[in-house]
Design a protein around this motif. Structure first.
Motif, PDB file in Angstrom:
ATOM      1  N   ASP A 290      -5.326   4.650   3.937  1.00 49.40           N
ATOM      2  CA  ASP A 290      -6.565   4.220   3.307  1.00 49.40           C
ATOM      3  C   ASP A 290      -6.335   2.991   2.434  1.00 49.40           C
ATOM      4  OD1 ASP A 290      -9.434   4.796   2.744  1.00 49.40           O
ATOM      5  OD2 ASP A 290      -8.679   5.002   0.692  1.00 49.40           O
ATOM      6  N   ARG A 291      -5.244   2.975   1.685  1.00 50.44           N
ATOM      7  CA  ARG A 291      -4.943   1.803   0.869  1.00 50.44           C
ATOM      8  C   ARG A 291      -4.587   0.609   1.743  1.00 50.44           C
ATOM      9  NH1 ARG A 291      -0.701   3.569  -3.652  1.00 50.44           N
ATOM     10  NH2 ARG A 291      -1.016   1.360  -4.203  1.00 50.44           N
TER      11      ARG A 291
ATOM     12  N   SER B 255       0.816  -1.219   0.000  1.00 49.25           N
ATOM     13  CA  SER B 255       0.000   0.000   0.000  1.00 49.25           C
ATOM     14  C   SER B 255       0.843   1.260   0.000  1.00 49.25           C
ATOM     15  CB  SER B 255      -0.924   0.012   1.215  1.00 49.25           C
ATOM     16  OG  SER B 255      -0.167   0.062   2.421  1.00 49.25           O
ATOM     17  N   GLN B 256       2.178   1.123  -0.023  1.00 50.67           N
ATOM     18  CA  GLN B 256       3.111   2.261  -0.027  1.00 50.67           C
ATOM     19  C   GLN B 256       2.877   3.172   1.172  1.00 50.67           C
ATOM     20  OE1 GLN B 256       2.651   4.102  -3.885  1.00 50.67           O
ATOM     21  NE2 GLN B 256       3.550   2.360  -4.976  1.00 50.67           N
TER      22      GLN B 256
ATOM     23  N   ASP C 230       0.264   4.005   2.761  1.00 46.66           N
ATOM     24  CA  ASP C 230      -0.910   4.870   2.727  1.00 46.66           C
ATOM     25  C   ASP C 230      -2.000   4.225   3.580  1.00 46.66           C
ATOM     26  OD1 ASP C 230      -2.439   7.188   1.248  1.00 46.66           O
ATOM     27  OD2 ASP C 230      -3.738   5.417   1.109  1.00 46.66           O
TER      28      ASP C 230
ATOM     29  N   ARG D 103      -5.917  -0.003   4.719  1.00 47.82           N
ATOM     30  CA  ARG D 103      -7.183  -0.534   5.216  1.00 47.82           C
ATOM     31  C   ARG D 103      -7.880  -1.371   4.145  1.00 47.82           C
ATOM     32  NH1 ARG D 103     -12.114   0.585   4.337  1.00 47.82           N
ATOM     33  NH2 ARG D 103     -11.559   2.441   3.150  1.00 47.82           N
ATOM     34  N   GLN D 104      -7.895  -0.874   2.911  1.00 49.53           N
ATOM     35  CA  GLN D 104      -8.507  -1.630   1.823  1.00 49.53           C
ATOM     36  C   GLN D 104      -7.733  -2.923   1.548  1.00 49.53           C
ATOM     37  OE1 GLN D 104      -8.803   0.995  -1.540  1.00 49.53           O
ATOM     38  NE2 GLN D 104     -10.208   2.417  -0.525  1.00 49.53           N
ATOM     39  N   GLY D 105      -6.407  -2.858   1.657  1.00 47.55           N
ATOM     40  CA  GLY D 105      -5.611  -4.061   1.447  1.00 47.55           C
ATOM     41  C   GLY D 105      -5.873  -5.114   2.511  1.00 47.55           C
TER      42      GLY D 105
ATOM     43  N   THR E 165      -9.225  -6.695   1.716  1.00 49.73           N
ATOM     44  CA  THR E 165      -9.121  -7.641   0.609  1.00 49.73           C
ATOM     45  C   THR E 165      -8.414  -8.922   1.042  1.00 49.73           C
ATOM     46  OG1 THR E 165      -9.040  -5.802  -0.970  1.00 49.73           O
ATOM     47  CG2 THR E 165      -8.276  -7.958  -1.744  1.00 49.73           C
TER      48      THR E 165
END
Length: 344
Positions: A178-179, A173-174, A176, A181-183, A186
């Motif tokens: 928000d990314r 997610s680099q 980040d 959390r989404q990762g 998933t």
């Protein structure tokens, strides 16, 4: 002639469908009574978040026998139920030296306990939404001064198996939030799909055993049942022919039935479908007299004689193999034969 084969196909499909539903119902009753799904989920979470137990054993056994022998009766991996709302601030992770047993699982349960309801003092959560899981982890990470970096450092210090998974998601997610959390969402959704496939694989063995027990308990001979359906169809055809013929045909039917009046013979035969007569061969049968209450009958002797007769074994094998296909398969076959359209 086509209607004869259609009646035969429908009779076999309905019988296999009913027995398959019985197998599925018995399995579902035990699953709900022993809370297998909930224990299966929390055993996976303990392995993933806190690792093995104090004896170094996995909470989720690898063998089918161990899963359905240990989880229902010996080990309960579920946290204790709490009827309180989630605390506003989650507890902080301890250091490696002060690590308590199942720390992460207990902290996770604190964040999701609001969707729980009691069941014998333990949590009944059997399905954890991926979104709720990712938010709960983000709340735990927020308690660390360094955020996600500090949270991952604590997981590494605790030697939690979860560290490797989250570290990979964090790097992908680099860094980040928000990314990340989404990762996590998933990743957890994929893990739940994998866990569901593993659970279904275990359940197939249980359904195979239950199917064998149901076949032997009812001594359902699929080949004999097919012959009985054909005989019933032929008998109905002969009754119809007699009804449209003269006195000579009536005398022939009277000779085939014991007694003077063939009407009771025909009525009794047509009022007992082939499936009902086949189920009367079970270890315990139920009779419904014309007057009075239904009664149970113990058929131990005839049932054992039927079970130990080699000529019935091919029919038992046919029934058992048919039950392995499951109720959804036979319902789909029944729907296709009758033309019933699915609402999906």
């Amino acid at each position: 002639m086509l209607s004869v084969y259609l009646d035969l196909a429908l009779g076999l499909v309905i019988s296999f469908l009913l027995l398959s539903l019985l197998v599925s119902g018995v399995n579902e009753a035990f699953v709900r009574l022993l809370a297998i799904r909930s224990k299966f989920l929390w055993a996976y979470l303990r392995d993933t978040m806190d690792g093995s137990d104090a004896d170094g054993k996995s909470w989720l056994p690898a063998k089918v026998r161990d899963v359905f022998a240990a989880l229902p009766f010996v080990r309960d991996p579920r946290p204790k139920h709490s009827d309180q709302p989630a605390p506003p601030e989650p507890g902080a992770l301890p250091t490696q030296e002060n690590k308590a047993d199942d720390t992460l699982v207990n902290l996770l349960y604190q964040r999701v306990q609001e969707i729980d309801h009691p069941k014998k003092g333990r949590t009944s959560i059997a399905n954890l939404p991926p979104g709720r899981f990712s938010v709960a982890l983000m709340e735990l990470a927020a308690t660390e001064p360094d955020g996600v970096e500090g949270f991952l450092g604590k997981l590494k210090a605790m030697r939690s198996p979860l560290h490797g998974h989250l570290q990979g998601v964090w790097e992908a997610s680099q860094r980040d939030l928000d990314r990340f959390r989404q990762g996590v969402e998933t990743w957890f959704d994929g893990e739940m799909q994998r866990l569901s496939l593993l659970y279904k694989r275990y359940v197939k063995w249980v359904l195979a055993v239950l199917g064998l027990l149901v076949t032997l308990l009812f001594t359902m001979d699929g080949l004999e049942y097919a012959k009985t359906l054909l005989r019933d169809n032929a008998f109905r055809a002969s009754v119809t022919a007699v009804a449209g013929s003269g006195q000579n045909a009536y005398d022939e039917l009277k000779a085939r039935c014991t007694g003077g009046d063939p009407v009771p013979c025909v009525t009794e035969t047509l009022s007992q479908p082939a499936l009902v007569r086949m189920l009367d061969q079970a270890l315990v049968s139920v009779s419904f007299p014309e007057q009075g209450d239904p009664s149970l009958h113990w058929n131990g002797g005839p049932w054992w004689d039927r079970l130990t007769t080699p000529s019935h074994w091919p029919g038992f094998l046919l029934t058992y193999v048919a039950l392995l296909f499951g109720a959804p398969f036979w319902w789909d076959v029944f729907r296709r034969i009758t033309g019933i359209k699915s609402r999906r």
